[in-house]
Design an enzyme around this catalytic site. Structure first.
Site, PDB file in Angstrom:
ATOM      1  CG  HIS A 140      45.141  50.318  54.141  1.00 47.27           C
ATOM      2  ND1 HIS A 140      43.783  50.709  55.109  1.00 47.27           N
ATOM      3  CD2 HIS A 140      45.875  51.194  54.257  1.00 47.27           C
ATOM      4  CE1 HIS A 140      44.181  52.537  55.722  1.00 47.27           C
ATOM      5  NE2 HIS A 140      46.055  51.605  55.219  1.00 47.27           N
ATOM      6  CD  GLU A 141      49.279  51.861  52.065  1.00 44.98           C
ATOM      7  OE1 GLU A 141      49.972  53.475  51.273  1.00 44.98           O
ATOM      8  OE2 GLU A 141      49.517  50.964  52.644  1.00 44.98           O
ATOM      9  CB  THR A 142      45.077  51.665  45.788  1.00 48.58           C
ATOM     10  OG1 THR A 142      44.544  50.335  46.130  1.00 48.58           O
ATOM     11  CG2 THR A 142      45.755  51.992  45.690  1.00 48.58           C
ATOM     12  NE  ARG A 290      48.492  49.440  56.208  1.00 44.64           N
ATOM     13  CZ  ARG A 290      48.791  49.717  55.621  1.00 44.64           C
ATOM     14  NH1 ARG A 290      48.632  49.128  54.296  1.00 44.64           N
ATOM     15  NH2 ARG A 290      49.176  51.045  55.872  1.00 44.64           N
TER      16      ARG A 290
END
Length: 320
Positions: A140-142, A290
């Site tokens: 999710h962060e990337t 997420r």
């Protein structure tokens, strides 16, 4: 006599090194996913994993329907093979991804092995679930995905390695113990998008790299990059527990946590990572994203999701 003496010594070593488990220890599991023998001792040979074995009898985290090992045969390498890694992070090397070619399987495994409790704590399903959770949160962060992306939005994790491709704020806060270096920026980098000097400093100290003076290392050395993510994952930052403790069932909510609606499960990890933005105000698209990654990866590893996947009704932690 010599043979008998050696046998006695060997038994003594086992007695010292073994950790009781199973019915002899109130149902306790062995550490590092070892087998629990019928006599309540931990090990990995047929004496422990064969007839009468009480728990974790596959002899490691790689039991059940887990894909074949990459050859490492232990830890995270026994759970996820190079080919499965490529399937899970299907488009990370797409031409459209800024991190194309950066995040490698070898760097992932090398960094994970620097944290020996990762994916080796609890039974086989717990080990798999931790891998799924880690890859989901960092995907999710990337992410480079979008709702109508080829192969679905959850096939596009690990597409970026720098926040806004490096066009980001400095993220420097006055901290005497972690002073910012002149001209350096501490914006999000790597799988967990580590941010701020007060995270770069202790992360670098823990992994043996001077990240205060060389934060760009997180975007240029894939193993260092993964290590910062594992550092964040494995390290509690009071009053927050570690992500590792939550997903492995080692965290017990305090009275304050219970009053705030914080409960064990994947949703608590989201609260740890970015609760101030995403948690406590009902449904949130970022939280749902997420969860989407997590469900996909759990399905690929053949493991259940567990309970409490969102943090919609969890109060965020107070700012540190």
């Amino acid at each position: 006599m010599r043979a008998l003496a050696l046998a006695v010594v060997a038994m003594a070593v086992v007695a010292v090194r073994g950790e009781q488990c199973g019915s002899q220890a109130g149902g306790a599991l062995c550490p590092n996913c070892l087998c629990c023998s019928q006599y309540g001792w931990c090990g990995s040979t047929s004496d422990y994993c064969g007839a009468g074995c009480q728990s974790q009898c596959s002899g490691g985290c790689g039991g059940g329907p887990t894909p074949p090992s990459s050859g490492g045969g232990s830890g995270v390498a026994s759970i996820i093979s190079p080919s499965l890694f490529d399937q899970m992070l299907l488009h990370r090397n797409d031409q459209a991804c800024a991190a194309k070619g950066f995040y490698t399987y070898d760097a992932f495994v090398a960094a994970a092995n620097a944290y020996p409790d990762f994916a080796t704590t609890g039974d086989a399903d717990t080990c798999k679930r931790e891998v799924a959770a880690f890859l989901a949160q960092t995907s999710h962060e990337t992410t480079g995905g979008w709702p109508t992306a080829p192969d679905g939005p959850y096939s596009w994790g690990y597409c970026f390695k720098e926040e806004n491709n490096g066009n980001a704020p400095t993220y420097c806060e006055p901290k005497p113990e972690w002073p910012c270096a002149a001209g350096k920026k501490y914006y999000g980098r790597g799988p967990i998008q580590i941010t701020y000097n007060y995270n770069y400093g202790p992360a670098g100290q823990a992994i043996g790299s001077d990240l205060l003076n060389n934060p760009d290392l997180v975007a240029s050395d894939a193993t260092v990059s993964f290590k910062t993510a594992f550092w964040f994952w494995m390290t509690p930052q009071s009053p927050k527990p570690s992500c590792h403790a939550v997903i492995t069932g080692q965290w017990t909510p305090s009275a304050d946590d219970q009053a705030a609606g914080r409960v064990p499960g994947y949703g608590e990890i989201t609260n740890i990572i970015n609760g101030g933005v995403e948690c406590g105000h009902g449904a949130d698209d970022k939280v749902a994203d997420r969860i989407g990654f997590y469900k996909r990866y759990c399905d690929m590893l053949g493991v259940s999701y567990g309970d409490n996947l969102d943090c919609y009704n969890q109060r965020p932690y107070p700012p540190s």
